[in-house]
Design a protein around this motif. Structure first.
Motif, PDB file in Angstrom:
ATOM      1  N   SER A   1      -4.380  -8.584 -17.134  1.00 46.12           N
ATOM      2  CA  SER A   1      -3.395  -9.168 -18.039  1.00 46.12           C
ATOM      3  C   SER A   1      -4.044 -10.389 -18.677  1.00 46.12           C
ATOM      4  CB  SER A   1      -2.126  -9.567 -17.272  1.00 46.12           C
ATOM      5  OG  SER A   1      -2.403 -10.638 -16.381  1.00 46.12           O
ATOM      6  N   GLU A   2      -3.276 -11.166 -19.409  1.00 45.61           N
ATOM      7  CA  GLU A   2      -3.846 -12.343 -20.051  1.00 45.61           C
ATOM      8  C   GLU A   2      -4.348 -13.358 -19.035  1.00 45.61           C
ATOM      9  OE1 GLU A   2      -1.211 -14.072 -22.839  1.00 45.61           O
ATOM     10  OE2 GLU A   2      -1.277 -12.380 -24.243  1.00 45.61           O
ATOM     11  N   ASP A   3      -3.720 -13.406 -17.866  1.00 50.59           N
ATOM     12  CA  ASP A   3      -4.109 -14.431 -16.903  1.00 50.59           C
ATOM     13  C   ASP A   3      -4.307 -13.928 -15.481  1.00 50.59           C
ATOM     14  OD1 ASP A   3      -1.493 -13.868 -16.312  1.00 50.59           O
ATOM     15  OD2 ASP A   3      -0.767 -15.926 -16.461  1.00 50.59           O
ATOM     16  N   GLU A   4      -4.376 -12.612 -15.292  1.00 50.84           N
ATOM     17  CA  GLU A   4      -4.586 -12.097 -13.947  1.00 50.84           C
ATOM     18  C   GLU A   4      -5.496 -10.869 -13.958  1.00 50.84           C
ATOM     19  OE1 GLU A   4      -1.066 -13.325 -10.951  1.00 50.84           O
ATOM     20  OE2 GLU A   4      -0.511 -11.752 -12.384  1.00 50.84           O
ATOM     21  N   LEU A   5      -6.218 -10.711 -12.864  1.00 47.30           N
ATOM     22  CA  LEU A   5      -7.000  -9.527 -12.564  1.00 47.30           C
ATOM     23  C   LEU A   5      -6.320  -8.810 -11.407  1.00 47.30           C
ATOM     24  CD1 LEU A   5      -9.518  -7.652 -12.156  1.00 47.30           C
ATOM     25  CD2 LEU A   5     -10.565  -9.563 -10.887  1.00 47.30           C
ATOM     26  N   TYR A   6      -6.080  -7.517 -11.561  1.00 45.52           N
ATOM     27  CA  TYR A   6      -5.447  -6.728 -10.511  1.00 45.52           C
ATOM     28  C   TYR A   6      -6.464  -5.742  -9.949  1.00 45.52           C
ATOM     29  CZ  TYR A   6      -1.286  -8.484 -12.908  1.00 45.52           C
ATOM     30  OH  TYR A   6      -0.346  -9.293 -13.505  1.00 45.52           O
ATOM     31  N   LEU A   7      -6.494  -5.627  -8.632  1.00 43.78           N
ATOM     32  CA  LEU A   7      -7.370  -4.683  -7.957  1.00 43.78           C
ATOM     33  C   LEU A   7      -6.563  -3.826  -7.001  1.00 43.78           C
ATOM     34  CD1 LEU A   7     -10.540  -6.790  -6.997  1.00 43.78           C
ATOM     35  CD2 LEU A   7     -10.338  -5.112  -8.838  1.00 43.78           C
ATOM     36  N   LEU A   8      -6.847  -2.535  -6.988  1.00 45.35           N
ATOM     37  CA  LEU A   8      -6.190  -1.586  -6.093  1.00 45.35           C
ATOM     38  C   LEU A   8      -7.218  -1.141  -5.053  1.00 45.35           C
ATOM     39  CD1 LEU A   8      -3.563   0.135  -5.619  1.00 45.35           C
ATOM     40  CD2 LEU A   8      -4.696   1.914  -6.967  1.00 45.35           C
ATOM     41  N   VAL A   9      -7.049  -1.611  -3.820  1.00 41.61           N
ATOM     42  CA  VAL A   9      -7.997  -1.324  -2.750  1.00 41.61           C
ATOM     43  C   VAL A   9      -7.405  -0.222  -1.874  1.00 41.61           C
ATOM     44  CG1 VAL A   9      -9.321  -2.260  -0.815  1.00 41.61           C
ATOM     45  CG2 VAL A   9      -8.818  -3.700  -2.811  1.00 41.61           C
ATOM     46  N   ARG A  10      -7.956   0.978  -2.007  1.00 43.25           N
ATOM     47  CA  ARG A  10      -7.427   2.113  -1.251  1.00 43.25           C
ATOM     48  C   ARG A  10      -7.954   2.098   0.176  1.00 43.25           C
ATOM     49  NH1 ARG A  10      -8.542   4.523  -6.323  1.00 43.25           N
ATOM     50  NH2 ARG A  10     -10.479   5.466  -5.565  1.00 43.25           N
ATOM     51  N   ARG A  11      -7.089   2.539   1.106  1.00 41.01           N
ATOM     52  CA  ARG A  11      -7.444   2.607   2.519  1.00 41.01           C
ATOM     53  C   ARG A  11      -7.214   4.031   3.026  1.00 41.01           C
ATOM     54  NH1 ARG A  11      -4.054  -2.389   4.927  1.00 41.01           N
ATOM     55  NH2 ARG A  11      -2.404  -1.368   3.730  1.00 41.01           N
ATOM     56  N   ILE A  12      -7.930   4.418   4.078  1.00 40.65           N
ATOM     57  CA  ILE A  12      -7.893   5.809   4.531  1.00 40.65           C
ATOM     58  C   ILE A  12      -6.550   6.174   5.150  1.00 40.65           C
ATOM     59  CG2 ILE A  12      -8.915   7.486   6.120  1.00 40.65           C
ATOM     60  CD1 ILE A  12     -11.580   6.014   5.776  1.00 40.65           C
ATOM     61  N   ASP A  13      -6.063   5.386   6.088  1.00 39.53           N
ATOM     62  CA  ASP A  13      -4.875   5.753   6.853  1.00 39.53           C
ATOM     63  C   ASP A  13      -3.646   4.910   6.531  1.00 39.53           C
ATOM     64  OD1 ASP A  13      -6.289   7.748   8.257  1.00 39.53           O
ATOM     65  OD2 ASP A  13      -7.095   6.229   9.623  1.00 39.53           O
ATOM     66  N   GLU A  14      -3.749   4.030   5.556  1.00 38.95           N
ATOM     67  CA  GLU A  14      -2.634   3.156   5.219  1.00 38.95           C
ATOM     68  C   GLU A  14      -2.432   3.136   3.707  1.00 38.95           C
ATOM     69  OE1 GLU A  14      -2.514  -0.575   7.856  1.00 38.95           O
ATOM     70  OE2 GLU A  14      -4.643  -0.070   7.756  1.00 38.95           O
ATOM     71  N   SER A  15      -1.299   2.590   3.294  1.00 36.73           N
ATOM     72  CA  SER A  15      -1.041   2.459   1.857  1.00 36.73           C
ATOM     73  C   SER A  15      -2.083   1.558   1.216  1.00 36.73           C
ATOM     74  CB  SER A  15       0.357   1.888   1.622  1.00 36.73           C
ATOM     75  OG  SER A  15       1.350   2.760   2.105  1.00 36.73           O
ATOM     76  N   PRO A  16      -2.417   1.796  -0.049  1.00 39.75           N
ATOM     77  CA  PRO A  16      -3.398   0.935  -0.717  1.00 39.75           C
ATOM     78  C   PRO A  16      -2.858  -0.478  -0.904  1.00 39.75           C
ATOM     79  CG  PRO A  16      -2.409   2.475  -2.271  1.00 39.75           C
ATOM     80  CD  PRO A  16      -1.938   2.881  -0.921  1.00 39.75           C
ATOM     81  N   LEU A  17      -3.776  -1.406  -0.992  1.00 41.47           N
ATOM     82  CA  LEU A  17      -3.422  -2.805  -1.216  1.00 41.47           C
ATOM     83  C   LEU A  17      -3.584  -3.144  -2.693  1.00 41.47           C
ATOM     84  CD1 LEU A  17      -5.302  -4.380   1.824  1.00 41.47           C
ATOM     85  CD2 LEU A  17      -2.814  -4.124   1.591  1.00 41.47           C
ATOM     86  N   LEU A  18      -2.605  -3.825  -3.246  1.00 44.30           N
ATOM     87  CA  LEU A  18      -2.642  -4.269  -4.640  1.00 44.30           C
ATOM     88  C   LEU A  18      -2.765  -5.788  -4.661  1.00 44.30           C
ATOM     89  CD1 LEU A  18      -2.351  -3.846  -7.692  1.00 44.30           C
ATOM     90  CD2 LEU A  18       0.138  -3.884  -7.369  1.00 44.30           C
ATOM     91  N   TYR A  19      -3.854  -6.268  -5.262  1.00 45.97           N
ATOM     92  CA  TYR A  19      -4.116  -7.705  -5.338  1.00 45.97           C
ATOM     93  C   TYR A  19      -3.918  -8.207  -6.763  1.00 45.97           C
ATOM     94  CZ  TYR A  19      -6.379  -7.939  -0.720  1.00 45.97           C
ATOM     95  OH  TYR A  19      -6.639  -7.908   0.621  1.00 45.97           O
ATOM     96  N   ALA A  20      -3.374  -9.423  -6.877  1.00 48.88           N
ATOM     97  CA  ALA A  20      -3.395 -10.178  -8.131  1.00 48.88           C
ATOM     98  C   ALA A  20      -4.322 -11.366  -7.916  1.00 48.88           C
ATOM     99  CB  ALA A  20      -2.006 -10.648  -8.513  1.00 48.88           C
ATOM    100  N   LEU A  21      -5.342 -11.486  -8.786  1.00 46.16           N
ATOM    101  CA  LEU A  21      -6.392 -12.484  -8.602  1.00 46.16           C
ATOM    102  C   LEU A  21      -6.554 -13.333  -9.857  1.00 46.16           C
ATOM    103  CD1 LEU A  21      -9.049  -9.981  -7.194  1.00 46.16           C
ATOM    104  CD2 LEU A  21      -7.526 -11.409  -5.838  1.00 46.16           C
ATOM    105  N   ASP A  22      -7.110 -14.514  -9.660  1.00 51.26           N
ATOM    106  CA  ASP A  22      -7.495 -15.355 -10.790  1.00 51.26           C
ATOM    107  C   ASP A  22      -8.764 -14.767 -11.401  1.00 51.26           C
ATOM    108  OD1 ASP A  22      -8.702 -17.389 -12.406  1.00 51.26           O
ATOM    109  OD2 ASP A  22      -7.451 -18.875 -11.396  1.00 51.26           O
TER     110      ASP A  22
END
Length: 417
Positions: free
Chosen positions: A353-374
């Protein structure tokens, strides 16, 4: 010296090349292609590597690397997750019995529908026109497709459409296919095409009329999807950056990397710069500015980055790449390291977005993690569990979306747990 900051390739001692080019031009072919010539025939960069900013990413300390596989519980939020939206293939949205429909989507549906049907290319023009490219079946060939290109006016009526014939690859379509592209060349042309293992196919049509000005195959292996920049088509081949004339596919300029790439090398672009790591020898990441066709910085990396992963964003000036299990965020103009993350075996899709970086970190046995970063330094602003099965991310306007195959859901930042 020309305005691209490089000396054109000398043909003074290669009369057979001059004759070959003249003959091909007379036959209205694609022109002489220099992609397969050895590096010694190309002009080196005017600046030596010793004069460029150089960085070393090979020995990062533990406190420089943030572990995204084990998130801090204090950073978790409970998001607002929208309902599931299912989308068909793009062809089923934009065509009926082979006929092109007027623009079929309401404005509030566009982002999710385009993200969901996953076209080979989509462009929104400032004046309201839209262009899209997507695969269409070849009769009696279930494993092969042609490529449809459509331009809609600002009222949603189809201005024109074209079909790129890919039947030449019917016998080995899946094995040879490496991705397709759509790009706009100034206010003149719309170009689309496909990268194959043994060449690059492209079709270019005039924006105003849809008349085809080029439909052919360029004899070079493309390390990145061809794209328009400063009135030309740019890509990278085995040896360097190639600039192509969109009316013929002929190579106009070539800038050697000085090392060989190929499938075992690393290529990326934000369509203002190209990034490269050779497939053998020293693993040095280099950044190249397209306006000057010059190398602007270098950095040592511990290994060749994963060839199937790169994320870039020109406005934020950020290149993301993965070396072993470390995701590096590199400043596009200086080559300095802005962030580093431990991502394990994941290859995290990104969105901006204009002020955030989003990362989707997939995991094998659990739901993926969604990060909002500077996006400037990678500082974690929040993390949450994304819907199970999420594979891709997309941000448009003020909406963040995840996708699993053709299922789309919206994600809104919520409150801390």
């Amino acid at each position: 010296m020309d305005h691209f900051g490089l000396t054109p390739i000398s043909l003074r001692h290669r009369p057979h090349l001059i004759a070959g080019c003249m003959l091909l031009l007379l036959l209205s072919a694609t022109g002489c292609d220099r992609s397969d010539r050895p590096d010694s025939s190309q002009q080196p960069s005017e600046s030596t590597d010793a004069q460029l900013p150089h960085h070393d990413f090979t020995d990062l300390s533990p406190d420089q690397i943030v572990d995204l596989t084990e998130p801090d519980e204090d950073a978790f939020i409970t998001p607002e997750v929208g309902g599931t939206q299912m989308f068909s293939e793009c062809r089923e949205i934009f065509e009926e019995d082979g006929e092109i429909l007027p623009w079929p989507l309401a404005e509030h549906e566009v982002s999710a529908a385009i993200f969901g049907c996953d076209p080979d290319g989509y462009i929104e023009f400032d004046d309201g026109r839209r262009a899209i490219a997507y695969p269409v079946p070849i009769p009696d060939q279930p494993r092969a497709t042609n490529l449809r290109i459509i331009l809609f006016d600002n009222e949603g009526d189809p201005l024109w459409h074209q079909r790129m014939d890919r039947s030449r690859e019917i016998n080995n379509f899946a094995a040879n296919y490496r991705g397709s592209f759509l790009t706009r060349v100034d206010d003149r042309l719309l170009c689309a095409g496909t990268r194959w293992q043994a060449g690059t196919q492209m079709i270019c049509a005039r924006l105003e009329s849809g008349n085809i000005v080029y439909d052919g195959r360029m004899k070079f292996w493309a390390g990145i999807k061809p794209f328009a920049f400063d009135g030309s088509i740019f890509s990278a081949d085995l040896n360097g950056i190639t600039q192509r004339y969109p009316f013929s596919g002929a190579e106009m300029r070539h800038r050697t990397f000085g090392e060989r790439g190929g499938r075992a090398g690393f290529y990326a672009t934000d369509e203002e710069r190209i990034y490269f790591v050779p497939s053998r020898g020293d693993t040095v990441l280099s950044g190249w500015d397209l306006a000057t066709m010059k190398k602007i910085w270098t950095a040592d990396v511990a290994a060749v980055p994963k060839g199937n992963y790169s994320e870039t964003h020109a406005e934020h000036g950020l290149l993301l790449l993965i070396v072993d299990e470390t995701l590096l965020g590199v400043d596009a103009t200086s080559g300095q390291l802005r962030m580093a993350f431990d991502v394990g075996t994941a290859t995290p899709p990104a969105a901006f977005s204009e002020d955030e970086l989003y990362l989707l970190v997939r995991r094998i046995d659990e739901s993926p993690l969604l990060y909002a970063l500077d996006p400037d330094d990678g500082a974690i602003r929040w993390v949450t569990e994304a819907p199970a099965g999420s594979l891709r991310l997309h941000h448009d306007g003020d909406v963040l979306m995840t996708r699993s195959v053709h299922t789309v859901r919206t994600i809104e930042a919520g409150v801390p747990r």
